[in-house]
Design a protein around this motif. Structure first.
Motif, PDB file in Angstrom:
ATOM      1  N   VAL A   1       0.859  -1.182   0.000  1.00  0.00           N
ATOM      2  CA  VAL A   1       0.000   0.000   0.000  1.00  0.00           C
ATOM      3  C   VAL A   1       0.896   1.233   0.000  1.00  0.00           C
ATOM      4  O   VAL A   1       1.697   1.422   0.923  1.00  0.00           O
ATOM      5  N   TYR A   2       0.778   2.055  -1.033  1.00  0.00           N
ATOM      6  CA  TYR A   2       1.564   3.281  -1.124  1.00  0.00           C
ATOM      7  C   TYR A   2       0.789   4.394  -0.426  1.00  0.00           C
ATOM      8  O   TYR A   2      -0.262   4.833  -0.904  1.00  0.00           O
ATOM      9  N   VAL A   3       1.308   4.812   0.712  1.00  0.00           N
ATOM     10  CA  VAL A   3       0.616   5.796   1.545  1.00  0.00           C
ATOM     11  C   VAL A   3       0.499   7.114   0.787  1.00  0.00           C
ATOM     12  O   VAL A   3       1.458   7.598   0.191  1.00  0.00           O
ATOM     13  N   GLY A   4      -0.693   7.690   0.812  1.00  0.00           N
ATOM     14  CA  GLY A   4      -0.941   8.954   0.126  1.00  0.00           C
ATOM     15  C   GLY A   4      -1.483   8.785  -1.273  1.00  0.00           C
ATOM     16  O   GLY A   4      -1.843   9.774  -1.917  1.00  0.00           O
ATOM     17  N   LYS A   5      -1.560   7.534  -1.766  1.00  0.00           N
ATOM     18  CA  LYS A   5      -2.096   7.271  -3.095  1.00  0.00           C
ATOM     19  C   LYS A   5      -3.353   6.416  -2.977  1.00  0.00           C
ATOM     20  O   LYS A   5      -3.509   5.660  -2.018  1.00  0.00           O
ATOM     21  N   PRO A   6      -4.266   6.511  -3.948  1.00  0.00           N
ATOM     22  CA  PRO A   6      -5.493   5.701  -3.882  1.00  0.00           C
ATOM     23  C   PRO A   6      -5.173   4.212  -3.897  1.00  0.00           C
ATOM     24  O   PRO A   6      -4.195   3.770  -4.510  1.00  0.00           O
ATOM     25  N   LEU A   7      -5.994   3.438  -3.212  1.00  0.00           N
ATOM     26  CA  LEU A   7      -5.806   1.998  -3.161  1.00  0.00           C
ATOM     27  C   LEU A   7      -6.102   1.389  -4.529  1.00  0.00           C
ATOM     28  O   LEU A   7      -7.137   1.667  -5.138  1.00  0.00           O
ATOM     29  N   ASN A   8      -5.190   0.550  -5.006  1.00  0.00           N
ATOM     30  CA  ASN A   8      -5.364  -0.134  -6.288  1.00  0.00           C
ATOM     31  C   ASN A   8      -6.152  -1.417  -6.033  1.00  0.00           C
ATOM     32  O   ASN A   8      -5.592  -2.481  -5.765  1.00  0.00           O
ATOM     33  N   THR A   9      -7.480  -1.323  -6.097  1.00  0.00           N
ATOM     34  CA  THR A   9      -8.329  -2.479  -5.800  1.00  0.00           C
ATOM     35  C   THR A   9      -8.163  -3.584  -6.841  1.00  0.00           C
ATOM     36  O   THR A   9      -8.301  -4.767  -6.516  1.00  0.00           O
ATOM     37  N   GLU A  10      -7.861  -3.199  -8.082  1.00  0.00           N
ATOM     38  CA  GLU A  10      -7.662  -4.214  -9.126  1.00  0.00           C
ATOM     39  C   GLU A  10      -6.450  -5.082  -8.804  1.00  0.00           C
ATOM     40  O   GLU A  10      -6.491  -6.314  -8.945  1.00  0.00           O
ATOM     41  N   LEU A  11      -5.369  -4.444  -8.346  1.00  0.00           N
ATOM     42  CA  LEU A  11      -4.174  -5.194  -7.974  1.00  0.00           C
ATOM     43  C   LEU A  11      -4.444  -6.078  -6.764  1.00  0.00           C
ATOM     44  O   LEU A  11      -3.961  -7.219  -6.688  1.00  0.00           O
ATOM     45  N   LEU A  12      -5.230  -5.579  -5.812  1.00  0.00           N
ATOM     46  CA  LEU A  12      -5.575  -6.370  -4.632  1.00  0.00           C
ATOM     47  C   LEU A  12      -6.392  -7.599  -5.024  1.00  0.00           C
ATOM     48  O   LEU A  12      -6.108  -8.721  -4.571  1.00  0.00           O
ATOM     49  N   ASP A  13      -7.398  -7.411  -5.868  1.00  0.00           N
ATOM     50  CA  ASP A  13      -8.225  -8.545  -6.299  1.00  0.00           C
ATOM     51  C   ASP A  13      -7.400  -9.571  -7.069  1.00  0.00           C
ATOM     52  O   ASP A  13      -7.610 -10.786  -6.937  1.00  0.00           O
ATOM     53  N   ARG A  14      -6.439  -9.090  -7.862  1.00  0.00           N
ATOM     54  CA  ARG A  14      -5.598 -10.009  -8.627  1.00  0.00           C
ATOM     55  C   ARG A  14      -4.712 -10.831  -7.695  1.00  0.00           C
ATOM     56  O   ARG A  14      -4.510 -12.032  -7.900  1.00  0.00           O
ATOM     57  N   ALA A  15      -4.182 -10.184  -6.634  1.00  0.00           N
ATOM     58  CA  ALA A  15      -3.341 -10.906  -5.678  1.00  0.00           C
ATOM     59  C   ALA A  15      -4.148 -11.964  -4.931  1.00  0.00           C
ATOM     60  O   ALA A  15      -3.666 -13.077  -4.683  1.00  0.00           O
TER      61      ALA A  15
END
Length: 304
Positions: free
Chosen positions: A101-115
């Motif tokens: 999770v890169y603090v200060g940037k929006p959460l990449n939900t697509e990357l999370l779902d892929r993981a």
């Protein structure tokens, strides 16, 4: 008689008007200030300076907030965040790679779902989870949930020597360090909080806020509350009042008073191991708590 007095005074006044440079003896009138029709008159001329001061104060405050993570703050994070329970808001992946999770940037939900799809879900939405470990790095804070996704292996765990007839044989085995039931290392998930710079100083509430996209702490009781509720009433009351009590063990004393400023270990005349925990420093208020074995046996305070 009065008319004769008025007439000479009138002549004197007329004579004064004819005296040259008489007007120069009179005080000069203040010049009148004229304003242009299109000129704006500031009502609060110091407003600009005060705003500059406010901005400079905000800037200095922001600088202090951006200071590197302090050692005392690390202890607070470990004490008030590590071990806490929460409810999972999103599914989290298994495996040692976890989720970055890169603090200060929006959460990449697509990357999370892929993981999650690739490595499987170690934590599902709605699961009760526990923060089992915090690790502090230069640019990261690593948060292990339910034992984390990083199994702990030792090189010697992979070797097994068999001695029998003929030459010794070697077989590979894999064992992991034990942990609480259901929270084995490698069976949970790991969140990597990345700053791409030095980790800034923060409070436990700040860290929980950073984890809020994944974990909900609001409706979960604190791990420390669970533990305190199991203690005898007198110990529970002493911890709430932040005072030591004879009979406390080390964990209970830390919960009540925190870690001591100094420790002194020695043996008494009978050969028993004793340990003094010292809170404060003379001549200020100083509390001496003595352990004999694993429990507090005496408490002294100076000055009384």
């Amino acid at each position: 008689m009065s008319n004769w007095t008025v007439i000479p005074l009138a002549f004197l006044l007329l004579a004064d008007a004819d005296i040259p440079r008489a007007n120069s003896l009179r005080p000069a009138e203040k010049p009148s200030i004229s304003f242009r029709s299109d000129e704006e008159i500031p009502l609060f001329p110091n407003t600009g300076n005060s705003s500059d001061n406010t901005q400079s104060q905000e800037k200095s405050t922001g600088t202090s907030r951006n200071a590197p993570l302090q050692e005392s703050s690390k202890l607070s994070l470990i004490r008030f965040v590590s071990g806490e329970f929460a409810k999972a808001v999103k599914a989290l992946p298994a495996g040692k790679q976890g989720i970055i999770v890169y603090v200060g940037k929006p959460l990449n939900t697509e990357l999370l779902d892929r993981a999650v799809a690739t490595h499987g879900a170690a934590v599902n939405t709605g699961d009760n989870v526990q923060i089992t470990k915090l690790e502090f790095r230069d640019h990261q804070i690593v948060v292990d949930l339910n034992g984390g996704g990083r199994g702990k292996h030792h090189w010697r765990d992979h070797l097994q020597i068999g001695i029998g007839g003929g030459y010794p044989t070697m077989r590979s085995t894999s064992t992991q360090e034990g942990g609480p039931p259901g929270l084995q290392p490698g069976m949970g998930s790991t969140i990597f909080l990345e700053w791409n710079k030095s980790v800034p100083d923060m409070s436990p509430a700040d860290l929980k806020q950073l984890l809020s996209p994944f974990l909900n702490f609001e409706k979960e009781r604190s791990a420390s509350v669970h533990w305190v509720d199991t203690l005898p009433p007198e110990m529970k009351k002493a911890i709430q009042e932040r005072r030591p009590v004879v009979g406390m063990d080390r964990e209970e004393l830390i919960a009540a008073m925190g870690k001591p400023d100094h420790k002194v270990r020695e043996r008494d005349a009978e050969g028993n191991d004793i340990e003094d925990w010292i809170y404060g420093q003379p001549p200020s208020k100083t509390v001496f708590v003595r352990f004999t074995g694993d429990h507090v046996t005496s408490i002294k305070q100076f000055p009384q």
